[in-house]
Scaffold this active site. Structure first.
Site, PDB file in Angstrom:
ATOM      1  N   ARG A  66       0.863  -1.030  -0.150  1.00 49.20           N
ATOM      2  CA  ARG A  66       0.054  -0.093  -0.035  1.00 49.20           C
ATOM      3  C   ARG A  66       0.885   1.105  -0.108  1.00 49.20           C
ATOM      4  O   ARG A  66       2.048   1.192   0.132  1.00 49.20           O
ATOM      5  CB  ARG A  66      -0.866   0.026   1.273  1.00 49.20           C
ATOM      6  CG  ARG A  66      -0.566  -0.718   2.472  1.00 49.20           C
ATOM      7  CD  ARG A  66       0.477  -0.239   3.243  1.00 49.20           C
ATOM      8  NE  ARG A  66       0.132   1.278   3.410  1.00 49.20           N
ATOM      9  CZ  ARG A  66       1.143   2.080   3.831  1.00 49.20           C
ATOM     10  NH1 ARG A  66       2.331   1.778   3.785  1.00 49.20           N
ATOM     11  NH2 ARG A  66       0.923   3.302   3.950  1.00 49.20           N
ATOM     12  N   GLY A  67       0.514   2.562   0.118  1.00 47.54           N
ATOM     13  CA  GLY A  67       1.222   3.579  -0.237  1.00 47.54           C
ATOM     14  C   GLY A  67       1.061   3.847  -1.838  1.00 47.54           C
ATOM     15  O   GLY A  67       1.430   3.069  -2.675  1.00 47.54           O
ATOM     16  N   ALA A  68       1.070   5.304  -1.983  1.00 50.61           N
ATOM     17  CA  ALA A  68       0.807   5.456  -3.482  1.00 50.61           C
ATOM     18  C   ALA A  68       1.938   4.902  -4.518  1.00 50.61           C
ATOM     19  O   ALA A  68       1.668   4.266  -5.346  1.00 50.61           O
ATOM     20  CB  ALA A  68       0.596   6.890  -3.604  1.00 50.61           C
ATOM     21  N   ARG A 106      -7.395  -0.249  -6.758  1.00 50.64           N
ATOM     22  CA  ARG A 106      -7.544   0.913  -5.883  1.00 50.64           C
ATOM     23  C   ARG A 106      -7.994   1.995  -6.684  1.00 50.64           C
ATOM     24  O   ARG A 106      -7.124   2.468  -7.674  1.00 50.64           O
ATOM     25  CB  ARG A 106      -6.349   0.963  -4.883  1.00 50.64           C
ATOM     26  CG  ARG A 106      -6.178  -0.169  -3.986  1.00 50.64           C
ATOM     27  CD  ARG A 106      -5.409   0.168  -2.637  1.00 50.64           C
ATOM     28  NE  ARG A 106      -6.117   0.859  -1.888  1.00 50.64           N
ATOM     29  CZ  ARG A 106      -5.191   1.609  -0.708  1.00 50.64           C
ATOM     30  NH1 ARG A 106      -4.076   1.204  -0.431  1.00 50.64           N
ATOM     31  NH2 ARG A 106      -6.053   2.300   0.219  1.00 50.64           N
ATOM     32  N   GLN A 227      -2.062   2.589  10.120  1.00 49.20           N
ATOM     33  CA  GLN A 227      -0.736   2.472   9.462  1.00 49.20           C
ATOM     34  C   GLN A 227       0.271   3.226  10.170  1.00 49.20           C
ATOM     35  O   GLN A 227       1.362   2.958   9.983  1.00 49.20           O
ATOM     36  CB  GLN A 227      -0.957   3.091   8.045  1.00 49.20           C
ATOM     37  CG  GLN A 227      -1.729   2.202   7.017  1.00 49.20           C
ATOM     38  CD  GLN A 227      -3.141   2.850   6.902  1.00 49.20           C
ATOM     39  OE1 GLN A 227      -3.758   3.178   7.898  1.00 49.20           O
ATOM     40  NE2 GLN A 227      -3.899   2.426   5.744  1.00 49.20           N
ATOM     41  N   ASP A 268      -1.399  11.002  -2.094  1.00 52.22           N
ATOM     42  CA  ASP A 268      -1.841   9.911  -3.170  1.00 52.22           C
ATOM     43  C   ASP A 268      -2.247  10.581  -4.333  1.00 52.22           C
ATOM     44  O   ASP A 268      -2.205   9.823  -5.406  1.00 52.22           O
ATOM     45  CB  ASP A 268      -3.327   9.037  -2.484  1.00 52.22           C
ATOM     46  CG  ASP A 268      -2.752   8.100  -1.405  1.00 52.22           C
ATOM     47  OD1 ASP A 268      -2.854   8.748  -0.224  1.00 52.22           O
ATOM     48  OD2 ASP A 268      -2.360   7.046  -1.321  1.00 52.22           O
ATOM     49  N   ASN A 278      -4.739  12.756   0.781  1.00 54.25           N
ATOM     50  CA  ASN A 278      -4.085  11.973   1.376  1.00 54.25           C
ATOM     51  C   ASN A 278      -4.956  11.040   2.483  1.00 54.25           C
ATOM     52  O   ASN A 278      -6.071  11.412   2.543  1.00 54.25           O
ATOM     53  CB  ASN A 278      -2.901  12.625   2.181  1.00 54.25           C
ATOM     54  CG  ASN A 278      -1.859  11.775   2.700  1.00 54.25           C
ATOM     55  OD1 ASN A 278      -1.357  10.865   2.221  1.00 54.25           O
ATOM     56  ND2 ASN A 278      -1.777  12.157   3.863  1.00 54.25           N
ATOM     57  N   LYS A 279      -4.397  10.325   3.199  1.00 58.65           N
ATOM     58  CA  LYS A 279      -5.145   9.362   4.025  1.00 58.65           C
ATOM     59  C   LYS A 279      -6.183  10.257   5.010  1.00 58.65           C
ATOM     60  O   LYS A 279      -5.742  11.482   5.172  1.00 58.65           O
ATOM     61  CB  LYS A 279      -4.148   8.742   5.030  1.00 58.65           C
ATOM     62  CG  LYS A 279      -4.694   7.732   6.070  1.00 58.65           C
ATOM     63  CD  LYS A 279      -5.718   6.719   5.656  1.00 58.65           C
ATOM     64  CE  LYS A 279      -5.103   5.975   4.380  1.00 58.65           C
ATOM     65  NZ  LYS A 279      -6.061   5.012   3.875  1.00 58.65           N
TER      66      LYS A 279
END
Ligand code: MRU
Length: 388
Positions: A66-68, A106, A227, A268, A278-279
């Protein structure tokens, strides 16, 4: 106003790689794509092999990776895995469906589409050896991600150094003792685990640590998947960076009491006007930072910028994830076993948006591998034109 900083020229080849296990690697001798399974961190650090493009799809959608930036690089290897062992005619006819399946894993991080577009373009230009071409492109994106993150980390570290020196000067002018640490708040995991290596926000931290700036990081736990608690605390611990875990709602209080000097987060997808997706929860931190006069930086490779979108609030697709991520939680029980428990009453209605958008006006600067730029249309247009 931020100025574009001149490019660093002299990082020797190989010097950007940190001595830690990469989140994704290709073992050429045995033709294997291997990832760290992040769903098992922090309690176990386990590598697993991706054998097929369906494995790559599963790894992205289940958040083993995960993570862009890491999502983009994994998708690139997923194309290779989908074409591996196929003759060129079969590979050509398969490539569109392989890419389509990976693109659907995603919705929010633009790096996924960015990486797939690059490979698609490369394949379209070639007649033969398509699987080989896809592998070559994936390996290039892998190397580029390491370099971009190392580079943006250097730019960000320079900014943290300036903030640290200014803090020391303010204390001296007020007749106070020299400050002990520079306190940086981060949200989610924008670390080495979110990229191939180094990270984005945490690359800034690691490069600042290498400059001997005495850092302390406040880590938002980042509900619902935590996370921050599970991944950021793990990797900061591995690298010996002092840090403290806080609940997501604590940041504003810490800012009001002078306990945060700067915020650095990842992204992201960032738009041409400088809006930062972002998150979920990033926006609230940016609001609190603005209210308290605290710089709020976003660290991101250029691959996380979607130059085709102007405005973030209505144009970026925001992922909605499973209700169980909110209603349940997993962790180690008293016997040291990973177990999952239910938090909310059975049947509770749940909403689980994965990301939010921080408007450009709340962002102090975008830390990229091309320098630190303003989060505005003029600076982003200039950046876009410089790489066209
Ligand atoms: O849902 P995730 O864990 O993929 O979300 C990750 C983030 O929001 C990161 O902050 C973002 O990808 C930038 S990381 C380099």
């Amino acid at each position: 106003m931020e100025a574009m900083i001149e490019s660093f020229s002299g990082i020797p080849a190989g010097a950007n790689q940190s001595p830690h296990t990469l989140t994704i690697r290709f073992d050429a001798e045995v033709d294997r794509v291997v990832i760290i399974d992040q769903t098992r961190l922090p309690h176990e650090c386990v590598e697993v092999e991706l054998k097929t493009s369906a494995d790559a799809c599963h790894a992205i959608s289940s958040m083993q990776v995960r993570g862009a930036p890491l999502i983009g690089v994994t998708a690139a290897f997923g194309v290779y895995l989908g074409l591996r062992g196929k003759d060129d005619e079969t590979a050509r006819s398969l490539s569109a469906s392989v890419i389509e399946a990976l693109a659907a894993t995603r919705p929010t991080a633009i790096n996924l589409r960015w990486a797939l577009d690059k490979i698609e373009t490369r394949l379209a230009r070639c007649e033969k050896n398509l699987a080989e071409i896809a592998l070559q492109a994936a390996l290039e994106l892998h190397a580029e991600d390491i370099n971009a993150c190392a580079m943006l980390g250097e730019y960000g570290a320079q900014r943290l150094q300036e903030i640290w020196e200014a803090k020391g000067e303010r204390a001296a002018q007020a007749g106070l003792p020299a400050p002990e640490s520079l306190n940086v708040l981060t949200h989610c995991n924008a670390g080495a685990l979110a990229t191939v290596d180094w990270g984005t926000a945490l690359a800034v931290i690691y490069k600042a640590q290498a400059r001997a700036i005495p850092l302390h990081v406040w880590v938002d736990e980042t509900r619902p998947r935590n996370q921050g608690a599970s991944l950021t605390c793990w990797e900061l611990g591995q690298r010996g960076v002092p840090h403290t875990l806080i609940v997501d709602n604590a940041g504003g209080h810490l800012m009001q009491h002078g306990l945060i000097d700067c915020c650095v987060v990842g992204s992201d997808r960032t738009t041409l006007l400088g809006d930062v997706c972002n998150k979920i929860g990033t926006y609230l931190k940016a609001l609190a930072a603005a209210d308290n006069g605290i710089p709020f930086y976003v660290a991101l490779p250029v691959s996380s910028i979607d130059f085709s979108l102007r405005e973030g609030l209505t144009e970026i697709p925001i992922e909605e994830r499973a209700a169980e991520e909110v209603s349940h939680i997993s962790g180690l029980d008293d016997e040291g076993r990973v177990s999952r428990v239910q938090l909310a009453p059975t049947g509770t209605a749940v909403s689980n948006y994965g990301f939010d958008v921080t408007p450009a006006r709340l962002v102090s600067g975008l830390i990229t591998e091309r320098g630190i730029i303003d989060a505005d249309e003029a600076a982003l247009t200039k950046l876009r034109d410089s790489i066209a």
